[in-house]
Motif scaffolding. Structure first.
Motif, PDB file in Angstrom:
ATOM      1  N   ILE A  35       0.841  -1.204   0.000  1.00 33.91           N
ATOM      2  CA  ILE A  35       0.000   0.000   0.000  1.00 33.91           C
ATOM      3  C   ILE A  35       0.873   1.250   0.000  1.00 33.91           C
ATOM      4  N   GLU A  36       1.914   1.237   0.792  1.00 38.60           N
ATOM      5  CA  GLU A  36       2.837   2.383   0.821  1.00 38.60           C
ATOM      6  C   GLU A  36       3.505   2.593  -0.540  1.00 38.60           C
ATOM      7  N   ALA A  37       3.842   1.515  -1.210  1.00 31.16           N
ATOM      8  CA  ALA A  37       4.532   1.600  -2.504  1.00 31.16           C
ATOM      9  C   ALA A  37       3.629   2.101  -3.624  1.00 31.16           C
ATOM     10  N   THR A  38       2.311   2.085  -3.405  1.00 35.07           N
ATOM     11  CA  THR A  38       1.381   2.482  -4.469  1.00 35.07           C
ATOM     12  C   THR A  38       0.592   3.742  -4.120  1.00 35.07           C
ATOM     13  N   LYS A  39       0.916   4.354  -3.003  1.00 36.48           N
ATOM     14  CA  LYS A  39       0.186   5.534  -2.547  1.00 36.48           C
ATOM     15  C   LYS A  39       0.154   6.618  -3.623  1.00 36.48           C
ATOM     16  N   ASP A  40      -1.045   7.163  -3.816  1.00 34.59           N
ATOM     17  CA  ASP A  40      -1.255   8.335  -4.673  1.00 34.59           C
ATOM     18  C   ASP A  40      -0.978   8.108  -6.160  1.00 34.59           C
ATOM     19  N   ASP A  51       7.478  -1.753 -21.125  1.00 35.58           N
ATOM     20  CA  ASP A  51       7.674  -2.192 -22.507  1.00 35.58           C
ATOM     21  C   ASP A  51       6.524  -3.117 -22.872  1.00 35.58           C
ATOM     22  N   SER A  52       6.565  -3.679 -24.060  1.00 35.12           N
ATOM     23  CA  SER A  52       5.455  -4.493 -24.562  1.00 35.12           C
ATOM     24  C   SER A  52       5.316  -5.844 -23.851  1.00 35.12           C
ATOM     25  N   GLU A  53       6.270  -6.206 -23.040  1.00 33.34           N
ATOM     26  CA  GLU A  53       6.222  -7.496 -22.338  1.00 33.34           C
ATOM     27  C   GLU A  53       5.972  -7.359 -20.837  1.00 33.34           C
ATOM     28  N   SER A  54       5.918  -6.143 -20.325  1.00 32.15           N
ATOM     29  CA  SER A  54       5.830  -5.946 -18.876  1.00 32.15           C
ATOM     30  C   SER A  54       4.391  -5.946 -18.389  1.00 32.15           C
ATOM     31  N   ASN A  55       4.248  -6.005 -17.089  1.00 41.37           N
ATOM     32  CA  ASN A  55       2.952  -5.904 -16.430  1.00 41.37           C
ATOM     33  C   ASN A  55       2.831  -4.518 -15.810  1.00 41.37           C
ATOM     34  N   SER A  56       1.613  -4.035 -15.748  1.00 46.09           N
ATOM     35  CA  SER A  56       1.375  -2.742 -15.116  1.00 46.09           C
ATOM     36  C   SER A  56       1.280  -2.928 -13.603  1.00 46.09           C
ATOM     37  N   ILE A  57       1.405  -1.836 -12.881  1.00 39.02           N
ATOM     38  CA  ILE A  57       1.228  -1.882 -11.429  1.00 39.02           C
ATOM     39  C   ILE A  57      -0.195  -2.315 -11.101  1.00 39.02           C
ATOM     40  N   GLY A  58      -1.168  -1.800 -11.827  1.00 37.09           N
ATOM     41  CA  GLY A  58      -2.556  -2.207 -11.588  1.00 37.09           C
ATOM     42  C   GLY A  58      -2.744  -3.702 -11.753  1.00 37.09           C
ATOM     43  N   ALA A  59      -2.152  -4.266 -12.801  1.00 35.00           N
ATOM     44  CA  ALA A  59      -2.264  -5.714 -13.017  1.00 35.00           C
ATOM     45  C   ALA A  59      -1.603  -6.488 -11.882  1.00 35.00           C
ATOM     46  N   LEU A  60      -0.477  -5.998 -11.394  1.00 31.40           N
ATOM     47  CA  LEU A  60       0.197  -6.680 -10.289  1.00 31.40           C
ATOM     48  C   LEU A  60      -0.642  -6.616  -9.020  1.00 31.40           C
ATOM     49  N   LEU A  61      -1.283  -5.482  -8.771  1.00 35.86           N
ATOM     50  CA  LEU A  61      -2.150  -5.376  -7.588  1.00 35.86           C
ATOM     51  C   LEU A  61      -3.319  -6.355  -7.675  1.00 35.86           C
ATOM     52  N   LEU A  62      -3.931  -6.433  -8.851  1.00 34.12           N
ATOM     53  CA  LEU A  62      -5.035  -7.381  -9.013  1.00 34.12           C
ATOM     54  C   LEU A  62      -4.522  -8.818  -8.941  1.00 34.12           C
ATOM     55  N   GLN A 165       8.902  -5.280  -8.250  1.00 37.07           N
ATOM     56  CA  GLN A 165       8.635  -4.808  -9.614  1.00 37.07           C
ATOM     57  C   GLN A 165       7.903  -3.472  -9.583  1.00 37.07           C
ATOM     58  N   ILE A 166       6.939  -3.356  -8.682  1.00 35.17           N
ATOM     59  CA  ILE A 166       6.179  -2.106  -8.568  1.00 35.17           C
ATOM     60  C   ILE A 166       7.123  -0.948  -8.262  1.00 35.17           C
ATOM     61  N   ARG A 167       8.029  -1.155  -7.341  1.00 35.09           N
ATOM     62  CA  ARG A 167       8.967  -0.080  -6.985  1.00 35.09           C
ATOM     63  C   ARG A 167       9.865   0.277  -8.168  1.00 35.09           C
TER      64      ARG A 167
END
Length: 173
Positions: A35-40, A51-62, A165-167
């Motif tokens: 939660i701290e890593a995704t604040k705001d 890039d075209s092969e990565s995951n988004s932060i939103g996808a990682l959270l889900l 990864q998110i960070r």
């Protein structure tokens, strides 16, 4: 259920047996740091792809919610996800192209609400079992035996791994 006064204590939690309380303590700390890593973060930031092969932060959270839900079904209900459940959770479980295509356009509260909803059910389910339950063994990856303790350790270990990864993604905006 996350007591911020005791976030750095792996300890008993009222309403849970000792080992389950300690497991929840670790899960809570992992969630707190996520939660701290995704604040705001904005929707654009949650959808950002390196890039075209990565995951988004939103996808990682889900993904965190999906993995936890899948382990609820596996360990508490003794079954695999149904086709209906897979229709909901597959993009988040598999990530990759399917996740990139289907998981986007949501604000941070959407992801936090999904994660909290699943976690609340985890708390409820853990209240119905005792420490002996953690040591129940089943066949797991690569035809090896694993106990429920390991499986639930993996739930938050996976979150910690992807939080890295998110960070990294945050640093690349």
């Amino acid at each position: 259920m996350i007591n911020m006064d005791n976030i750095y204590l792996i300890t008993d939690i009222p309403g849970f047996t000792p080992q389950i309380g300690r497991l929840i303590s670790m899960m809570n700390y992992a969630r707190h740091t996520t939660i701290e890593a995704t604040k705001d973060l904005s929707v654009d930031q949650l959808d950002y792809l390196l890039d075209s092969e990565s995951n988004s932060i939103g996808a990682l959270l889900l993904h965190f919610a999906a993995v936890e839900y899948a382990y609820q079904v596996e360990t508490f209900e003794g079954r695999h996800l149904s086709e209906e459940e897979l229709a909901v959770w597959r993009p988040a479980l598999n990530l990759g192209e399917e996740g990139r295509d289907k998981i986007k356009g949501n604000d941070l509260n959407f992801y936090l609400d999904k994660m909290n909803e699943v976690r609340q059910r985890t708390y409820e389910l853990f209240q119905g079992v005792n420490d002996d339950w953690l040591y129940k063994q089943e066949e797991f990856w690569y035809n090896k035996q694993a106990n429920y303790y390991f499986m639930w350790y993996h739930v938050f270990e996976d979150e910690i791994n992807h939080r890295g990864q998110i960070r990294m993604i945050r640093k690349r905006f």
